[in-house]
Design an enzyme around this catalytic site. Structure first.
Site, short mmCIF file in Angstrom:
data_model
loop_
_atom_site.label_atom_id
_atom_site.label_comp_id
_atom_site.label_asym_id
_atom_site.label_seq_id
_atom_site.Cartn_x
_atom_site.Cartn_y
_atom_site.Cartn_z
N GLY A 266 55.45 92.81 44.70
CA GLY A 266 56.64 93.65 44.54
C GLY A 266 56.32 95.13 44.59
N LYS A 267 55.31 95.55 43.83
CA LYS A 267 54.93 96.96 43.80
C LYS A 267 54.15 97.33 45.06
CE LYS A 267 54.81 96.99 38.74
NZ LYS A 267 54.84 95.51 38.54
N ARG A 290 49.77 83.37 45.56
CA ARG A 290 50.62 84.56 45.38
C ARG A 290 50.50 85.49 46.57
NH1 ARG A 290 54.48 84.92 41.92
NH2 ARG A 290 53.92 86.83 40.86
N CYS A 384 53.01 94.74 31.49
CA CYS A 384 54.42 94.55 31.11
C CYS A 384 54.48 93.98 29.70
CB CYS A 384 55.15 93.65 32.11
SG CYS A 384 54.35 92.07 32.46
#
Length: 450
Positions: A266-267, A290, A384
């Site tokens: 995503g980043k 992934r 996170c």
């Protein structure tokens, strides 16, 4: 579909989730509840959208309030424990009655689904008790907050060491709220306003996010993955807090970046868009599956400046990339407690022991990553979670042993995006009760020029 049938599906789903936790070994990672729920629905395509919504929301709600629901049920039955076969049914009933305040008469037809004879016979009285139950006065703030907001006492204890009681309460309350559906616009294909217009043409209402200039929020939860705008790469589903970290790092089109724990990327993809498909990005991870997902997402997004490499250990990169990268971004594996709005089951899979193990792993990743930063470059550490042991303590231990690196004060970067700095000091710290985002921590360390 009748309520009894819907609750039967919730019972089946919760049983799968509970079994996954029971089967966990010391080093095995428990699949997140959302992955189990997605798999459950893929195997039951006969369920309509409203049925799926009820099943998912009731399952998530039960997991969010699991500790409280278990307490309420145990205090409402005349036995010392809940039979295992009935636990996954009585807990969501307790959630709907005690938390959501559904009327007891809605559940009167469930006798046949309860296996224990005494509970089946006493169902009307049990439903009444669940609907009127009030929590007793707790022995101190840790017990009260842990029970009222359904958190392990050790998490509450650690938070009370860092924040005032009133703020801990606001944080716990916010972590029990469902996260909004937020999108990151792929600026390689459209501006935020252009994407918003495209979504409107597909019947999807969206508003701009508060802090991220490339974010959109959908007031109504829908399956965006079936729409043409997603298939054509106009956006990715991504929390606004996650979007903010690359924006704060602000990579330049000429930079060389290592995304050391890229995951599904995503980043990584946001870095590529911010760099306008220029420069060089190397995305690595220890989980090959992934990275396969990242390849698919990069193709859909039209990203061409990302190279993907599976590694078993970052030390493998040292010979080729010693002092090479302008930015080494370590989005470290962590407890994920900042994402509990999306994965409430994680509350019950994280332990004090696992936090200590994660902190050691995080330190080892930084130790392997720092030689890849060129003089004058930046080592960026992010998680996170909001636990000091995984954040400030890891950074402090690294800086103590690596004098060439200096901590960058991020307060000016936060101000640039109009972000309120709360308990952050030189760090980026995002909280759901303050910023409306998932919980994130970020430290930027610059390597001195030799």
């Amino acid at each position: 579909m009748r309520l009894s049938s819907l609750l039967g599906h919730v019972q089946e789903l919760l049983t799968l989730i509970f079994d996954a936790h029971r089967r966990r070994t010391n080093h095995a990672r428990v699949p997140p509840a959302d992955a189990i729920i997605d798999s459950f629905f893929r195997a039951r395509k006969y369920l309509g959208s409203q049925d799926r919504r009820f099943i998912a929301e009731t399952t998530y709600g039960t997991l969010r309030h699991l500790k409280r629901c278990e307490y309420v049920v145990l205090m409402s039955i005349s036995r010392p424990s809940i039979p295992q076969g009935d636990r996954a049914l009585l807990l969501p009933i307790a959630y709907l009655l005690h938390i959501e305040r559904r009327p007891p008469q809605d559940f009167m037809g469930l006798n046949s689904q309860i296996r224990a004879k005494d509970l089946r016979q006493d169902l009307p009285e049990l439903l009444r008790r669940l609907s009127v139950f009030t929590l007793p006065v707790a022995n101190g703030p840790i017990e009260r907050l842990a029970l009222e907001y359904s958190f392990p006492e050790w998490i509450v204890h650690r938070l009370l060491h860092e924040f005032e009681s009133a703020e801990v309460e606001r944080l716990l309350e916010s972590l029990n709220e469902p996260a909004p559906l937020q999108l990151r616009v792929n600026t390689l294909k459209a501006t935020a306003e252009e994407c918003k217009t495209r979504l409107a043409s597909e019947g999807i209402a969206a508003v701009r996010t508060q802090y991220s200039p490339i974010g959109l929020q959908l007031p109504k939860r829908i399956n965006v993955f079936t729409h043409a705008s997603f298939r054509e790469g106009f956006f990715e589903v991504q929390d606004e807090g996650s979007q903010l970290l690359p924006l704060l790092i602000d990579p330049k089109p000429t930079d060389k970046i290592l995304d050391a724990c890229a995951g599904a990327g995503g980043k990584t993809l946001e870095f590529a868009a911010l760099m306008r498909n220029r420069g060089e990005i190397l995305a690595t991870d220890v989980r090959a599956f992934r990275l396969q997902e990242l390849k698919k997402r990069a193709k859909r997004a039209g990203v061409s400046n990302v190279r993907i490499q599976w590694v078993d250990d970052l030390h493998e990169l040292r010979e080729k990339y010693q002092a090479y990268f302008d930015v080494v971004f370590v989005d470290a594996p962590c407890s994920g407690l900042g994402t509990l709005r999306r994965n409430p089951g994680m509350k019950w899979s994280v332990s004090e022991r696992s936090i200590d193990e994660l902190a050691e792993k995080q330190k080892s990743i930084l130790e392997a990553a720092w030689p890849l930063v060129k003089p004058g470059g930046r080592l960026v550490y992010a998680t996170c979670t909001f636990l000091t042991e995984e954040n400030e303590s890891v950074v402090a231990a690294f800086l103590k042993d690596h004098a060439p690196f200096q901590l960058v004060d991020c307060s000016a970067l936060m101000s640039r995006l109009n972000l309120e700095t709360v308990h952050g000091g030189p760090f980026v710290k995002l909280f759901p009760h303050v910023h409306g985002t998932d919980g994130f921590f970020c430290a930027i360390m610059r390597r001195g020029k030799a």
